[in-house]
Design an enzyme around this catalytic site. Structure first.
Site, PDB file in Angstrom:
ATOM      1  N   ASP A  82       0.813  -1.209   0.000  1.00  0.00           N
ATOM      2  CA  ASP A  82       0.000   0.000   0.000  1.00  0.00           C
ATOM      3  C   ASP A  82       0.852   1.267   0.000  1.00  0.00           C
ATOM      4  OD1 ASP A  82      -2.272  -1.491  -0.087  1.00  0.00           O
ATOM      5  OD2 ASP A  82      -2.940  -1.053   1.951  1.00  0.00           O
ATOM      6  N   GLY A  83       2.021   1.222   0.645  1.00  0.00           N
ATOM      7  CA  GLY A  83       2.887   2.403   0.637  1.00  0.00           C
ATOM      8  C   GLY A  83       3.320   2.783  -0.765  1.00  0.00           C
ATOM      9  N   ASN A 156      -4.520   8.529   2.687  1.00  0.00           N
ATOM     10  CA  ASN A 156      -4.903   7.876   3.945  1.00  0.00           C
ATOM     11  C   ASN A 156      -5.280   8.873   5.015  1.00  0.00           C
ATOM     12  OD1 ASN A 156      -4.847   5.143   3.453  1.00  0.00           O
ATOM     13  ND2 ASN A 156      -2.825   4.799   4.339  1.00  0.00           N
ATOM     14  N   ASP A 157      -4.309   9.710   5.414  1.00  0.00           N
ATOM     15  CA  ASP A 157      -4.539  10.550   6.579  1.00  0.00           C
ATOM     16  C   ASP A 157      -3.541  11.683   6.700  1.00  0.00           C
ATOM     17  OD1 ASP A 157      -2.218   9.151   7.517  1.00  0.00           O
ATOM     18  OD2 ASP A 157      -3.484   7.629   8.428  1.00  0.00           O
TER      19      ASP A 157
END
Length: 300
Positions: A82-83, A156-157
């Site tokens: 995912d990174g 994501n955030d």
């Protein structure tokens, strides 16, 4: 049948190289195999420049910087975890390039195609049989003394937190200019539905289905236990002002960093850009959760 996609960008995970400038043989072989498979389906394969340089595949395939990929390619295939996907997705979002994720990492919430089955899964997708999904991005900016000193996108955030050896941070929080509270905690997370399976999950935040147009705001180890995660509309703008604390930083998908001073304000709003994912036919979010989070292990 030939591929619906004529120009395919290939991005790989190479950061785990054992020595500078050299990718592990396995990673290189994986990317070579996928590139050869795509070429056999009639696709022109273009490697992302850093991927090509670190794997040595620049001798076999054309390579471009990310902006060139966005302008030239009609599909991107990302091989990694995912990174890896987060990094390239933020950069390609403004071009609207659809992305397919092949999981070479561990969890892989947004890289959902198993590496050992990629040919069987990719073949119908290349021919137009897939499900399309749009995920929102956040746009964050750091304002100091009335001037923007840093900005970034996040899928994501956005996380404001303290240093590893410092005490609590105090943040004044506003939503659409309305005061919410002064939060004293180790930090505060503002997450997208995509990010609800990332950092916020570890601090007790809820999982949010990616179709929900919302942000999740969750404190990290709050001083007052009544400070709980809250779900907000993604049409709002969240502001976090640094009131007190030491060694405070803002992280955007944990991949970009801004060091903060007292009085700095971090504004988070929805970006004008979305990330477009393509999934195999039959893909669903709940199956991903079951697989990645180990639900129903030992059950039926």
């Amino acid at each position: 049948m030939t591929s619906k996609f004529r120009h395919v960008a290939l991005v790989g995970k190479y950061q785990s190289s054992p020595s500078a400038g050299a990718a592990p043989d396995h990673s290189r072989q994986v990317l070579q195999g996928i590139a050869d498979f795509l070429h056999a389906q009639g696709c022109e394969v273009v490697l992302e420049a850093e991927t090509a340089a670190h794997t040595g595949l620049h001798h076999s395939f054309q390579s471009m910087e990310v902006d060139g990929l966005g302008q030239h390619c009609d599909l991107g295939i990302v091989v990694g975890g995912d990174g890896t996907m987060l990094g390239i997705a933020r950069q390609l979002a403004k071009y609207g390039t659809p992305l397919i994720g092949v999981n070479q990492g561990r969890l892989g919430f947004v890289t959902d195609i198993a590496l050992d089955d990629y040919q069987h899964t990719l073949l119908p997708m290349l021919q137009g049989e897939y499900e399309q999904e749009s995920r929102p991005l956040m746009h964050a900016r750091v304002v100091r003394d009335g001037a923007m000193v840093f900005e970034a996108l996040a899928m994501n955030d956005v996380v404001v937190n303290r240093g590893g050896t410092s005490g609590m941070v105090e943040l004044r929080v506003e939503v659409d200019g309305r005061f919410v509270s002064n939060q004293r905690a180790d930090g505060l997370i503002v997450a997208t539905p995509t990010g609800s399976t990332a950092y916020t999950l570890s601090v007790g935040g809820p999982l949010m289905h990616p179709s929900i147009p919302a942000w999740l705001m969750a404190p990290i180890a709050p001083h007052t236990l009544s400070n709980r995660p809250i779900v907000l509309s993604d049409q709002t703008e969240v502001m976090m002002e640094v009131v007190s604390g030491r060694d405070i930083s803002a992280n955007f998908d944990m991949q970009s960093l801004a060091t903060l001073l007292h009085g700095d304000r971090i504004y988070v709003r929805r970006s004008e850009h979305n990330v477009c994912f393509l999934h195999p036919v039959g893909w669903n979010y709940f199956a991903t959760l079951r697989k990645k989070l180990g639900w129903n292990e030992g059950g039926y």
